[in-house]
Design a protein around this motif. Structure first.
Motif, PDB file in Angstrom:
ATOM      1  N   ALA A   3       0.807  -1.216   0.000  1.00  0.00           N
ATOM      2  CA  ALA A   3       0.000   0.000   0.000  1.00  0.00           C
ATOM      3  C   ALA A   3       0.842   1.268   0.000  1.00  0.00           C
ATOM      4  O   ALA A   3       0.434   2.286  -0.553  1.00  0.00           O
ATOM      5  CB  ALA A   3      -0.915  -0.005   1.222  1.00  0.00           C
ATOM      6  N   PHE A   4       2.011   1.187   0.619  1.00  0.00           N
ATOM      7  CA  PHE A   4       2.769   2.424   0.804  1.00  0.00           C
ATOM      8  C   PHE A   4       3.925   2.513  -0.185  1.00  0.00           C
ATOM      9  O   PHE A   4       5.082   2.298   0.131  1.00  0.00           O
ATOM     10  CB  PHE A   4       3.212   2.543   2.265  1.00  0.00           C
ATOM     11  CG  PHE A   4       2.012   2.578   3.163  1.00  0.00           C
ATOM     12  CD1 PHE A   4       1.260   3.728   3.274  1.00  0.00           C
ATOM     13  CD2 PHE A   4       1.578   1.442   3.806  1.00  0.00           C
ATOM     14  CE1 PHE A   4       0.102   3.762   4.043  1.00  0.00           C
ATOM     15  CE2 PHE A   4       0.430   1.444   4.581  1.00  0.00           C
ATOM     16  CZ  PHE A   4      -0.305   2.618   4.702  1.00  0.00           C
ATOM     17  N   THR A   5       3.539   2.764  -1.403  1.00  0.00           N
ATOM     18  CA  THR A   5       4.492   2.899  -2.485  1.00  0.00           C
ATOM     19  C   THR A   5       3.865   3.805  -3.537  1.00  0.00           C
ATOM     20  O   THR A   5       2.690   4.136  -3.433  1.00  0.00           O
ATOM     21  CB  THR A   5       4.847   1.512  -3.066  1.00  0.00           C
ATOM     22  OG1 THR A   5       5.874   1.668  -4.026  1.00  0.00           O
ATOM     23  CG2 THR A   5       3.630   0.856  -3.723  1.00  0.00           C
ATOM     24  N   VAL A   6       4.642   4.202  -4.511  1.00  0.00           N
ATOM     25  CA  VAL A   6       4.082   5.047  -5.572  1.00  0.00           C
ATOM     26  C   VAL A   6       4.453   4.461  -6.927  1.00  0.00           C
ATOM     27  O   VAL A   6       5.442   3.737  -7.050  1.00  0.00           O
ATOM     28  CB  VAL A   6       4.612   6.498  -5.500  1.00  0.00           C
ATOM     29  CG1 VAL A   6       4.087   7.198  -4.270  1.00  0.00           C
ATOM     30  CG2 VAL A   6       6.119   6.547  -5.539  1.00  0.00           C
ATOM     31  N   VAL A   7       3.644   4.770  -7.927  1.00  0.00           N
ATOM     32  CA  VAL A   7       3.967   4.351  -9.285  1.00  0.00           C
ATOM     33  C   VAL A   7       4.876   5.410  -9.891  1.00  0.00           C
ATOM     34  O   VAL A   7       4.584   6.603  -9.815  1.00  0.00           O
ATOM     35  CB  VAL A   7       2.689   4.209 -10.130  1.00  0.00           C
ATOM     36  CG1 VAL A   7       3.038   3.899 -11.572  1.00  0.00           C
ATOM     37  CG2 VAL A   7       1.793   3.136  -9.556  1.00  0.00           C
ATOM     38  N   ARG A   8       5.996   4.973 -10.453  1.00  0.00           N
ATOM     39  CA  ARG A   8       6.937   5.934 -11.045  1.00  0.00           C
ATOM     40  C   ARG A   8       7.220   5.532 -12.493  1.00  0.00           C
ATOM     41  O   ARG A   8       7.177   4.356 -12.831  1.00  0.00           O
ATOM     42  CB  ARG A   8       8.267   5.916 -10.291  1.00  0.00           C
ATOM     43  CG  ARG A   8       8.150   6.295  -8.838  1.00  0.00           C
ATOM     44  CD  ARG A   8       9.536   6.258  -8.197  1.00  0.00           C
ATOM     45  NE  ARG A   8       9.503   6.753  -6.832  1.00  0.00           N
ATOM     46  CZ  ARG A   8       9.264   6.003  -5.773  1.00  0.00           C
ATOM     47  NH1 ARG A   8       9.032   4.718  -5.906  1.00  0.00           N
ATOM     48  NH2 ARG A   8       9.251   6.525  -4.556  1.00  0.00           N
TER      49      ARG A   8
END
Ligand SMILES: CC(C)(COP(=O)(O)OP(=O)(O)OC[C@H]1O[C@@H](n2cnc3c(N)ncnc32)[C@H](O)[C@@H]1OP(=O)(O)O)[C@@H](O)C(=O)NCCC(=O)NCCS
Length: 130
Positions: A3-8
């Motif tokens: 949950a604690f991530t971002v799409v880069r």
């Protein structure tokens, strides 16, 4: 799952990895299976948290073969700092199973905004003391 991530995009992803690899407080190892890169396991220090945390990612095509469990077990023989912490979204059953099998116990709960899911997510905090 996480949950604690971002799409880069690729450039942002490479810059992110460069920062991680240059950070002397982070320990990171590549997970390989039969000579192929399967993922990574790492330990990092989040200054807002109690102590060093482990995290791991395994490529989808390698899931369900015990690779995360084996990789984390091996990593824990190398990184001997204790206590060591981990966090997982409450619904990340696979990750919680990996942590349980490696000796982590649930010690608390938290919640935070998940950018990738676009909502508040409850998470469990786990600790390894041995
Ligand atoms: C979580 C993750 C690391 C697991 O990797 P893996 O190599 O498949 O893990 P393992 O095979 O060692 O063990 C996973 C266990 O969870 C179970 N599992 C996996 N997904 C599950 C699900 N959605 N529901 C129930 N059980 C699940 C597997 O069956 C297995 O248990 P078993 O061996 O008793 O059958 C992998 O899915 C991943 O990289 N996910 C994306 C990133 C992530 O979530 N990282 C952790 C952030 S906290």
């Amino acid at each position: 799952m996480a949950a604690f991530t971002v799409v880069r995009d690729n450039a942002a992803s490479l810059a992110h990895w460069r920062r991680i690899l240059d950070d002397p407080t982070t320990t990171i190892r590549t997970v390989t299976v039969g000579g192929e890169i399967a993922g990574s396991v790492s330990c990092y220090v989040d200054e807002e948290f109690a102590g060093p945390e482990v995290t791991y990612w395994i490529g989808r095509e390698f899931w369900g073969r015990g690779i995360a469990t084996a990789a984390l077990r091996e990593f824990l023989r190398y990184v001997t700092t204790r206590p060591l912490y981990a966090r997982a979204a409450k619904d990340n059953t696979g990750s919680l199973r990996v942590l349980d099998r490696c000796g982590f116990v649930i010690t608390g709960e938290d919640q935070g905004h998940s950018d990738i899911r676009g909502c508040e997510v409850e998470e469990l905090i786990l600790e390894l003391t041995t």
